[in-house]
Design an enzyme around this catalytic site. Structure first.
Site, PDB file in Angstrom:
ATOM      1  N   HIS A 209       0.857  -1.195   0.000  1.00 46.58           N
ATOM      2  CA  HIS A 209       0.000   0.000   0.000  1.00 46.58           C
ATOM      3  C   HIS A 209       0.893   1.245   0.000  1.00 46.58           C
ATOM      4  O   HIS A 209       2.066   1.172   0.373  1.00 46.58           O
ATOM      5  CB  HIS A 209      -0.863   0.064   1.269  1.00 46.58           C
ATOM      6  CG  HIS A 209      -2.012  -0.895   1.299  1.00 46.58           C
ATOM      7  ND1 HIS A 209      -1.860  -2.223   1.630  1.00 46.58           N
ATOM      8  CD2 HIS A 209      -3.340  -0.719   1.058  1.00 46.58           C
ATOM      9  CE1 HIS A 209      -3.046  -2.821   1.585  1.00 46.58           C
ATOM     10  NE2 HIS A 209      -3.962  -1.934   1.239  1.00 46.58           N
TER      11      HIS A 209
ATOM     12  N   LYS B 190       0.007   4.582   4.545  1.00 47.36           N
ATOM     13  CA  LYS B 190      -0.918   3.676   5.262  1.00 47.36           C
ATOM     14  C   LYS B 190      -0.312   3.278   6.600  1.00 47.36           C
ATOM     15  O   LYS B 190       0.802   2.764   6.670  1.00 47.36           O
ATOM     16  CB  LYS B 190      -1.241   2.434   4.432  1.00 47.36           C
ATOM     17  CG  LYS B 190      -2.242   1.511   5.157  1.00 47.36           C
ATOM     18  CD  LYS B 190      -2.813   0.455   4.247  1.00 47.36           C
ATOM     19  CE  LYS B 190      -3.711  -0.550   4.989  1.00 47.36           C
ATOM     20  NZ  LYS B 190      -4.919   0.056   5.565  1.00 47.36           N
TER      21      LYS B 190
HETATM   22  N1  LIG Z   1     -12.862   0.137   3.634  1.00 49.69           N
HETATM   23  C1  LIG Z   1     -12.161   0.374   2.540  1.00 49.69           C
HETATM   24  O1  LIG Z   1     -12.473  -0.093   1.428  1.00 49.69           O
HETATM   25  C2  LIG Z   1     -10.954   1.243   2.626  1.00 49.69           C
HETATM   26  C3  LIG Z   1     -10.492   1.616   3.833  1.00 49.69           C
HETATM   27  N2  LIG Z   1      -9.455   2.475   3.924  1.00 49.69           N
HETATM   28  C4  LIG Z   1      -9.097   2.901   5.269  1.00 49.69           C
HETATM   29  O2  LIG Z   1      -9.524   4.242   5.448  1.00 49.69           O
HETATM   30  C5  LIG Z   1      -8.688   4.888   6.379  1.00 49.69           C
HETATM   31  C6  LIG Z   1      -8.216   6.216   5.802  1.00 49.69           C
HETATM   32  O3  LIG Z   1      -7.409   5.966   4.668  1.00 49.69           O
HETATM   33  P1  LIG Z   1      -6.828   7.170   3.788  1.00 49.69           P
HETATM   34  O4  LIG Z   1      -7.880   8.125   3.414  1.00 49.69           O
HETATM   35  O5  LIG Z   1      -6.002   6.538   2.742  1.00 49.69           O
HETATM   36  O6  LIG Z   1      -5.873   7.866   4.875  1.00 49.69           O
HETATM   37  P2  LIG Z   1      -5.362   9.364   4.900  1.00 49.69           P
HETATM   38  O7  LIG Z   1      -4.225   9.394   5.855  1.00 49.69           O
HETATM   39  O8  LIG Z   1      -5.195   9.906   3.543  1.00 49.69           O
HETATM   40  O9  LIG Z   1      -6.589  10.175   5.547  1.00 49.69           O
HETATM   41  C7  LIG Z   1      -7.047  10.004   6.837  1.00 49.69           C
HETATM   42  C8  LIG Z   1      -7.555  11.347   7.297  1.00 49.69           C
HETATM   43  O10 LIG Z   1      -8.223  11.172   8.531  1.00 49.69           O
HETATM   44  C9  LIG Z   1      -8.056  12.374   9.274  1.00 49.69           C
HETATM   45  N3  LIG Z   1      -8.235  12.034  10.682  1.00 49.69           N
HETATM   46  C10 LIG Z   1      -7.429  11.330  11.482  1.00 49.69           C
HETATM   47  N4  LIG Z   1      -7.984  11.219  12.705  1.00 49.69           N
HETATM   48  C11 LIG Z   1      -9.162  11.871  12.648  1.00 49.69           C
HETATM   49  C12 LIG Z   1     -10.202  12.108  13.579  1.00 49.69           C
HETATM   50  N5  LIG Z   1     -10.132  11.659  14.821  1.00 49.69           N
HETATM   51  N6  LIG Z   1     -11.278  12.787  13.176  1.00 49.69           N
HETATM   52  C13 LIG Z   1     -11.368  13.252  11.933  1.00 49.69           C
HETATM   53  N7  LIG Z   1     -10.414  13.075  11.003  1.00 49.69           N
HETATM   54  C14 LIG Z   1      -9.316  12.391  11.371  1.00 49.69           C
HETATM   55  C15 LIG Z   1      -6.653  12.854   8.938  1.00 49.69           C
HETATM   56  O11 LIG Z   1      -6.668  14.239   8.884  1.00 49.69           O
HETATM   57  P3  LIG Z   1      -5.958  15.143   9.978  1.00 49.69           P
HETATM   58  O12 LIG Z   1      -4.508  14.865   9.894  1.00 49.69           O
HETATM   59  O13 LIG Z   1      -6.373  16.509   9.553  1.00 49.69           O
HETATM   60  O14 LIG Z   1      -6.536  14.711  11.280  1.00 49.69           O
HETATM   61  C16 LIG Z   1      -6.436  12.337   7.515  1.00 49.69           C
HETATM   62  O15 LIG Z   1      -6.553  13.366   6.563  1.00 49.69           O
HETATM   63  C17 LIG Z   1      -7.595   3.878   6.713  1.00 49.69           C
HETATM   64  O16 LIG Z   1      -7.958   3.203   7.887  1.00 49.69           O
HETATM   65  C18 LIG Z   1      -7.635   2.918   5.541  1.00 49.69           C
HETATM   66  O17 LIG Z   1      -7.163   1.639   5.851  1.00 49.69           O
HETATM   67  C19 LIG Z   1      -8.836   2.966   2.825  1.00 49.69           C
HETATM   68  C20 LIG Z   1      -9.229   2.589   1.589  1.00 49.69           C
HETATM   69  C21 LIG Z   1     -10.323   1.691   1.381  1.00 49.69           C
HETATM   70  O1  LIG Z   2      -5.501   2.003   3.341  1.00 51.71           O
HETATM   71  C1  LIG Z   2      -5.841   1.616   2.190  1.00 51.71           C
HETATM   72  O2  LIG Z   2      -5.477   2.184   1.156  1.00 51.71           O
HETATM   73  C2  LIG Z   2      -6.706   0.444   2.105  1.00 51.71           C
HETATM   74  N1  LIG Z   2      -7.171  -0.073   3.192  1.00 51.71           N
HETATM   75  C3  LIG Z   2      -8.073  -1.149   3.302  1.00 51.71           C
HETATM   76  C4  LIG Z   2      -7.447  -2.292   4.080  1.00 51.71           C
HETATM   77  O3  LIG Z   2      -6.664  -2.032   5.020  1.00 51.71           O
HETATM   78  O4  LIG Z   2      -7.772  -3.450   3.818  1.00 51.71           O
HETATM   79  C5  LIG Z   2      -8.608  -1.597   1.962  1.00 51.71           C
HETATM   80  C6  LIG Z   2      -7.623  -1.494   0.845  1.00 51.71           C
HETATM   81  O5  LIG Z   2      -6.607  -2.424   1.060  1.00 51.71           O
HETATM   82  C7  LIG Z   2      -7.055  -0.085   0.782  1.00 51.71           C
END
Ligand SMILES: NC(=O)C1=CN([C@@H]2O[C@H](COP(=O)(O)OP(=O)(O)OC[C@H]3O[C@@H](n4cnc5c(N)ncnc54)[C@H](OP(=O)(O)O)[C@@H]3O)[C@@H](O)[C@H]2O)C=CC1
Ligand SMILES: O=C(O)C1=N[C@H](C(=O)O)C[C@H](O)C1
Length: 326
Positions: A209, A213
């Site tokens: 990833h 991540k």
């Molecule tokens: N279910 C699925 O299909 C998928 C799941 N994911 C998951 O989604 C999550 C986010 O991934 P991604 O967008 O790539 O990560 P990023 O790091 O790009 O974004 C996460 C954001 O969350 C914000 N954040 C952190 N803590 C808080 C809080 N307490 N309240 C509000 N905002 C907060 C951060 O902003 P700031 O620094 O301003 O706090 C940051 O911008 C991960 O857990 C990932 O594994 C990702 C892709 C697909």
């Molecule tokens: O953080 C990501 O990007 C993703 N997170 C999810 C996971 O932890 O399984 C889904 C996908 O792999 C992308």
């Protein structure tokens, strides 16, 4: 040449990732998603045309922004607030025509409470960080806000308990990409139908990833749970997690333009005498598959809330089974 082979693995020469690495990546079939079974086409229960308010928490992040954009494209009403883990943060983010105001943690409860009053049929989507999963979920439950939890990690048992105890509505899934969800479902059914089928086999898991991540792939953990039921014990500490962009380019074969947003997974099984091997992989470039799946999940959840459905906690498999495929 870079070698990803971890100390305790006997990763076979035929590993597609190694092969693709040697090919330099360009000629490789990079973006193949897991093969999906032929499921029912969209039915009356499928997405169709619907609109309701949606609040995306974590709009400062990659997934939050992608989901907010997808929500607007799908005709949903984007509630113009989101949150950050930081008190001092850029105050607005523009998503299409909407300016989203970003609030810090201290304003969270008051702002969400006003949102609940002003938009009684709102669905919250959470893409924040693993260490926010439980506190965010508890707050949504306290305020009776139905939510889609896309964020991985946290204490999953506690997450489900918070929803159960509060009788709130939630859809929880570490994987929102519908074709990948179908693959996870196949693995679960495979394990249920043939428990112990791979007893004695050896499992190697690699996931790659973007460097940002923080946690281990929640999707890989889900697949491993099925392999364990198939008779293959696995120590999660052995999982090879690739976050280094050079390795991703040269060895895994991730296209350069997707180094900052990809999810490649590879599972390799070998029989005790090394005479048989199996390989499963699902490789995603970009984030649109998750953003689109999340909107389907939000529409599904909205319908469940409106119909006062008694199940209240759902998975992405429930979404697929109601005809939201492809
Ligand atoms: N279910 C699925 O299909 C998928 C799941 N994911 C998951 O989604 C999550 C986010 O991934 P991604 O967008 O790539 O990560 P990023 O790091 O790009 O974004 C996460 C954001 O969350 C914000 N954040 C952190 N803590 C808080 C809080 N307490 N309240 C509000 N905002 C907060 C951060 O902003 P700031 O620094 O301003 O706090 C940051 O911008 C991960 O857990 C990932 O594994 C990702 C892709 C697909
Ligand atoms: O953080 C990501 O990007 C993703 N997170 C999810 C996971 O932890 O399984 C889904 C996908 O792999 C992308």
């Amino acid at each position: 040449m870079l070698s990803l082979r971890p100390p305790h693995t006997t990763f076979p020469r035929t590993s597609p990732w190694l092969r693709w690495g040697r090919l330099g990546g360009a000629a490789a079939p990079h973006c193949l998603s897991a093969a999906a079974p032929a499921l029912a086409p969209e039915t009356a229960a499928g997405p169709g045309s619907v609109s309701f308010p949606i609040l995306v928490n974590g709009c400062t992040g990659n997934m939050g922004l992608s989901v907010a954009e997808a929500a607007v494209h799908r005709g949903l009403h984007l509630v113009p607030v989101s949150f950050s883990s930081r008190e001092k943060v850029k105050r607005t983010i523009q998503v299409e025509q909407t300016d989203i105001r970003i609030y810090g943690p201290s304003a969270r409860e008051d702002v969400l409470s006003s949102v609940a009053d002003e938009f009684p049929d709102v669905i919250v989507v959470d893409y924040t960080a693993p260490d926010s999963v439980n506190s965010n979920a508890e707050l949504y439950c306290k305020l009776g806000l139905p939510f889609v939890m896309g964020t991985t990690g946290g204490n999953q048992q506690l997450l489900y308990k918070s929803v159960q105890d509060s009788k709130n509505y939630a859809l929880i899934s570490p994987q929102m990409g519908k074709q990948v969800v179908a693959f996870l479902a196949i693995m679960r059914i495979f394990a249920e139908q043939f428990p112990g089928a791979f007893s004695g086999y050896h499992l190697e898991v690699l996931e790659s990833h973007q460097a940002s991540k923080k946690d281990t792939s929640g999707t890989a953990k889900d697949v491993i749970a099925s392999f364990e039921k198939l008779g293959v014990p696995y120590d999660m500490n052995r999982m090879v997690k690739i976050r280094d962009p050079d390795q991703q380019l040269e060895m895994v074969g991730v296209p350069k333009e997707h180094i900052e947003g990809h999810a490649f997974h590879l599972y390799h099984l070998t029989s005790p005498d090394d005479s048989v091997s199996f390989e499963f992989q699902h490789n995603v470039c970009g984030r649109s598959i998750y953003a689109e799946g999340t909107i389907d999940a939000a529409i599904f959840l909205h319908r469940k809330v409106q119909s006062k459905d008694c199940k209240r906690i759902y998975s992405m498999e429930d979404v697929l089974r109601e005809g939201y495929m492809p």
